[in-house]
Design a protein around this motif. Structure first.
Motif, PDB file in Angstrom:
ATOM      1  N   GLY A  60      -5.104  43.155  29.501  1.00 50.01           N
ATOM      2  CA  GLY A  60      -5.638  44.451  29.111  1.00 50.01           C
ATOM      3  C   GLY A  60      -4.628  45.527  28.815  1.00 50.01           C
ATOM      4  O   GLY A  60      -4.920  46.718  28.981  1.00 50.01           O
ATOM      5  N   VAL A  61      -3.430  45.169  28.344  1.00 49.11           N
ATOM      6  CA  VAL A  61      -2.437  46.168  27.939  1.00 49.11           C
ATOM      7  C   VAL A  61      -1.953  45.847  26.526  1.00 49.11           C
ATOM      8  O   VAL A  61      -2.105  44.721  26.044  1.00 49.11           O
ATOM      9  N   LYS A  62      -1.338  46.854  25.889  1.00 52.55           N
ATOM     10  CA  LYS A  62      -0.952  46.684  24.493  1.00 52.55           C
ATOM     11  C   LYS A  62       0.498  46.261  24.304  1.00 52.55           C
ATOM     12  O   LYS A  62       0.860  45.698  23.279  1.00 52.55           O
ATOM     13  N   SER A  63       1.376  46.584  25.288  1.00 59.63           N
ATOM     14  CA  SER A  63       2.794  46.266  25.111  1.00 59.63           C
ATOM     15  C   SER A  63       3.418  45.913  26.457  1.00 59.63           C
ATOM     16  O   SER A  63       2.843  46.171  27.530  1.00 59.63           O
ATOM     17  N   LEU A  64       4.618  45.357  26.400  1.00 61.82           N
ATOM     18  CA  LEU A  64       5.338  45.041  27.622  1.00 61.82           C
ATOM     19  C   LEU A  64       5.658  46.307  28.407  1.00 61.82           C
ATOM     20  O   LEU A  64       5.651  46.314  29.642  1.00 61.82           O
ATOM     21  N   ASP A  65       5.930  47.398  27.682  1.00 62.59           N
ATOM     22  CA  ASP A  65       6.213  48.662  28.362  1.00 62.59           C
ATOM     23  C   ASP A  65       5.027  49.126  29.192  1.00 62.59           C
ATOM     24  O   ASP A  65       5.192  49.760  30.241  1.00 62.59           O
ATOM     25  N   ASP A  66       3.807  48.822  28.718  1.00 59.83           N
ATOM     26  CA  ASP A  66       2.611  49.237  29.456  1.00 59.83           C
ATOM     27  C   ASP A  66       2.517  48.572  30.825  1.00 59.83           C
ATOM     28  O   ASP A  66       1.851  49.096  31.729  1.00 59.83           O
ATOM     29  N   LEU A  67       3.147  47.415  30.969  1.00 64.18           N
ATOM     30  CA  LEU A  67       3.127  46.726  32.260  1.00 64.18           C
ATOM     31  C   LEU A  67       3.817  47.554  33.339  1.00 64.18           C
ATOM     32  O   LEU A  67       3.547  47.398  34.527  1.00 64.18           O
ATOM     33  N   TYR A  68       4.713  48.433  32.921  1.00 63.74           N
ATOM     34  CA  TYR A  68       5.489  49.224  33.870  1.00 63.74           C
ATOM     35  C   TYR A  68       5.076  50.694  33.862  1.00 63.74           C
ATOM     36  O   TYR A  68       5.826  51.565  34.302  1.00 63.74           O
ATOM     37  N   ALA A  69       3.871  50.964  33.384  1.00 67.01           N
ATOM     38  CA  ALA A  69       3.410  52.351  33.268  1.00 67.01           C
ATOM     39  C   ALA A  69       3.345  53.054  34.617  1.00 67.01           C
ATOM     40  O   ALA A  69       3.487  54.282  34.699  1.00 67.01           O
ATOM     41  N   ASP A  70       3.111  52.301  35.677  1.00 62.19           N
ATOM     42  CA  ASP A  70       2.994  52.901  37.009  1.00 62.19           C
ATOM     43  C   ASP A  70       4.343  53.198  37.646  1.00 62.19           C
ATOM     44  O   ASP A  70       4.399  53.827  38.710  1.00 62.19           O
ATOM     45  N   VAL A  71       5.429  52.722  37.040  1.00 60.54           N
ATOM     46  CA  VAL A  71       6.760  52.977  37.588  1.00 60.54           C
ATOM     47  C   VAL A  71       7.220  54.357  37.112  1.00 60.54           C
ATOM     48  O   VAL A  71       7.321  54.598  35.905  1.00 60.54           O
ATOM     49  N   PRO A  72       7.499  55.290  38.028  1.00 63.73           N
ATOM     50  CA  PRO A  72       7.891  56.656  37.619  1.00 63.73           C
ATOM     51  C   PRO A  72       9.125  56.653  36.723  1.00 63.73           C
ATOM     52  O   PRO A  72      10.060  55.864  36.923  1.00 63.73           O
ATOM     53  N   GLU A  73       9.134  57.533  35.754  1.00 65.24           N
ATOM     54  CA  GLU A  73      10.253  57.648  34.839  1.00 65.24           C
ATOM     55  C   GLU A  73      11.555  57.966  35.575  1.00 65.24           C
ATOM     56  O   GLU A  73      12.639  57.540  35.176  1.00 65.24           O
ATOM     57  N   SER A  74      11.437  58.685  36.694  1.00 62.72           N
ATOM     58  CA  SER A  74      12.627  59.136  37.417  1.00 62.72           C
ATOM     59  C   SER A  74      13.439  57.991  38.004  1.00 62.72           C
ATOM     60  O   SER A  74      14.626  58.142  38.281  1.00 62.72           O
ATOM     61  N   ILE A  75      12.808  56.845  38.206  1.00 62.64           N
ATOM     62  CA  ILE A  75      13.550  55.717  38.798  1.00 62.64           C
ATOM     63  C   ILE A  75      13.782  54.585  37.802  1.00 62.64           C
ATOM     64  O   ILE A  75      14.283  53.535  38.164  1.00 62.64           O
ATOM     65  N   ARG A  76      13.408  54.832  36.548  1.00 63.74           N
ATOM     66  CA  ARG A  76      13.652  53.797  35.538  1.00 63.74           C
ATOM     67  C   ARG A  76      15.092  53.879  35.054  1.00 63.74           C
ATOM     68  O   ARG A  76      15.640  54.963  34.854  1.00 63.74           O
ATOM     69  N   TRP A  77      15.690  52.721  34.827  1.00 63.09           N
ATOM     70  CA  TRP A  77      17.063  52.664  34.327  1.00 63.09           C
ATOM     71  C   TRP A  77      17.069  52.890  32.827  1.00 63.09           C
ATOM     72  O   TRP A  77      16.380  52.212  32.066  1.00 63.09           O
ATOM     73  N   LYS A  78      17.848  53.871  32.380  1.00 58.77           N
ATOM     74  CA  LYS A  78      17.883  54.233  30.959  1.00 58.77           C
ATOM     75  C   LYS A  78      19.166  53.793  30.259  1.00 58.77           C
ATOM     76  O   LYS A  78      19.240  53.795  29.034  1.00 58.77           O
ATOM     77  N   GLY A  79      20.185  53.441  31.038  1.00 63.36           N
ATOM     78  CA  GLY A  79      21.462  53.104  30.431  1.00 63.36           C
ATOM     79  C   GLY A  79      21.534  51.665  29.956  1.00 63.36           C
ATOM     80  O   GLY A  79      20.560  50.904  30.011  1.00 63.36           O
TER      81      GLY A  79
END
Length: 438
Positions: free
Chosen positions: A21-40
């Motif tokens: 029931g999700v559209k993309s792989l990124d949607d699987l991690y929607a519940d993970v706060p942006e503040s703790i996601r690795w951006k580098g």
């Protein structure tokens, strides 16, 4: 971009995403706060050729420092005959397949049967399974067997001289199965037998777990413990280092109902912590309560000797809710390893290795005491492992030994070190340790 070793195609991924029931792989991690996601960017090396990979790991290996091991506490640096890896790495053996179909699995079933036969002789028990993950989980499974065999009792007594690692695993199993664990205090490094008997007499005890040699390397006297257990309708469970039973009184001779422990001492390399193999043996009365596989000998339709899985339904392995235990993955490769070891070494060879370990440990102990800087932590008999108090900085001593190529025992208290000696340790190595410790 297509990766040849990635099994999922773009279409596969789309179908799985649609199913959840999700559209993309990124949607699987929607519940993970942006503040703790690795951006580098990930700090990953560039791709290398096969030659470059080999050179890279060869360089890493050259940086490793091989230490002469005088540490134990459940894992020991025993000799491994060189032929064993060549046999167990054959394609016939390198499988996790459980041999349900006896007609095509005679070789596997045969060596499991031989393993069981050897372990029953080593432990002095009636029957063995094949096999358990390791000695700690085997002990926890024995605890569950004791409770399953009791009619109403839900308490298991554990001696304080059992290895803390084993106690932790037993307590974890007990917590999720509603079993009450009570610790029996120690008296100068050995089980307080009087306290144990008193608790048994109060009732409600399904089993008692002891260790031989114990967590301090001490060989305890368990005379009368089995009788006390049986008089109070409890089972006696004994955890032992497998190789030590070549010389020590066996669990069967002590009157134990279940014998468990780790088989690592039967030639398995230390290997940074595994894989190892746990053993479990018991009396004939308890064999239907035993988890894991049991192989029996029979005859086929032509009257030829044959081997089969016995005493268990297939549900033991594939229907978790109906299994007596969920120990069901294939540990038989490690069982084969120790079976080959025992076959090559023979009864006399295993005894000789144990005798050399015993002699080396007592020589090391005597030499350390002569320095005047050590004294025995417990004045009790020991086998190939012992605890000594050191009058200096234990951490500093162990660093000094490591700097000189020696893994100097296991620190068990601020001023106590436990040293272990196996048949691999030479007099020169022992003397070097002693000279550094003066």
């Amino acid at each position: 971009m297509s990766f040849k070793y990635f099994p999922h195609t773009g279409r596969d991924i789309e179908e799985m995403l649609a199913r959840v029931g999700v559209k993309s792989l990124d949607d699987l991690y929607a519940d993970v706060p942006e503040s703790i996601r690795w951006k580098g960017d990930y700090d990953l090396p560039e791709a290398m050729s096969e030659v470059e990979v080999r050179q890279f790991f060869d360089k890493l290996c050259r940086n490793d420092k091989q230490l002469t091991c005088f540490a134990g506490a459940g894992v020991y640096d025993h000799y491994t005959p060189s032929v064993i890896p060549y046999i167990v790495e054959r394609s016939e053996f390198l499988t996790s397949y459980t041999p349900y179909q006896a007609e095509i699995s005679q070789g596997t079933l045969h060596y499991i049967f031989e393993y069981q036969s050897m372990m029953t002789r080593l432990t002095g028990m009636d029957i063995s399974n094949a096999s358990m993950y390791d000695g700690t989980t085997a002990t926890a499974e024995a605890m569950m067997m004791a409770v399953a065999s009791a009619k109403k009792a839900d308490t298991v007594l554990v001696s304080d001289t059992v290895d803390p690692k084993t106690v932790d695993v037993v307590k974890t199993y007990a917590h999720f199965h509603g079993v009450n664990i009570e610790m029996i205090a120690q008296d100068n490094g050995a089980t307080d037998i009087a306290a144990m008997k008193q608790r048994l007499a109060e009732g409600g005890v399904a089993g008692v777990i002891v260790q031989q040699p114990n967590r301090y390397g001490i060989v305890e006297d368990y005379d009368g413990v089995a009788d006390a257990c049986h008089d109070n309708k409890a089972l006696m469970i004994m955890n032992s280092v497998a190789a030590d039973l070549a010389l020590l009184k066996t669990p069967g001779e002590w009157g134990a109902d279940i014998a468990v422990g780790d088989g690592q001492s039967l030639g398995l390399p230390m290997s940074f912590g595994g894989p190892y193999v746990g053993y479990m043996c018991c009396t004939e009365k308890l064999m239907r309560k035993m988890p894991g596989r049991i192989v029996g000998e029979t005859k086929d339709s032509n009257g030829n000797r044959a081997f089969v899985l016995t005493l268990q339904a297939r549900e033991q392995h594939i229907r978790r809710q109906k299994a007596t235990s969920n120990i069901c993955s294939n540990e038989s490769l490690m069982a084969l390893y120790v079976t080959i070891y025992m076959s090559i070494m023979g009864k006399q060879g295993i005894k000789e290795a144990a005798s050399m370990s015993y002699a080396g440990a007592h020589y090391l102990c005597d030499e350390l005491l002569k320095t005047g800087r050590f004294k025995l932590a417990y004045d009790r008999p020991f086998f190939n492992e012992f605890c000594v108090k050191y009058d200096g900085d234990v951490d500093g001593l162990q660093r000094k030994l490591a700097d000189n190529g020696i893994l100097g025992g296991v620190k068990v208290a601020d001023d106590v070190i436990m040293f272990a000696v196996t048949e691999r340790r030479t007099k020169e190595e022992i003397d070097k340790l002693v000279s550094l410790a003066k």
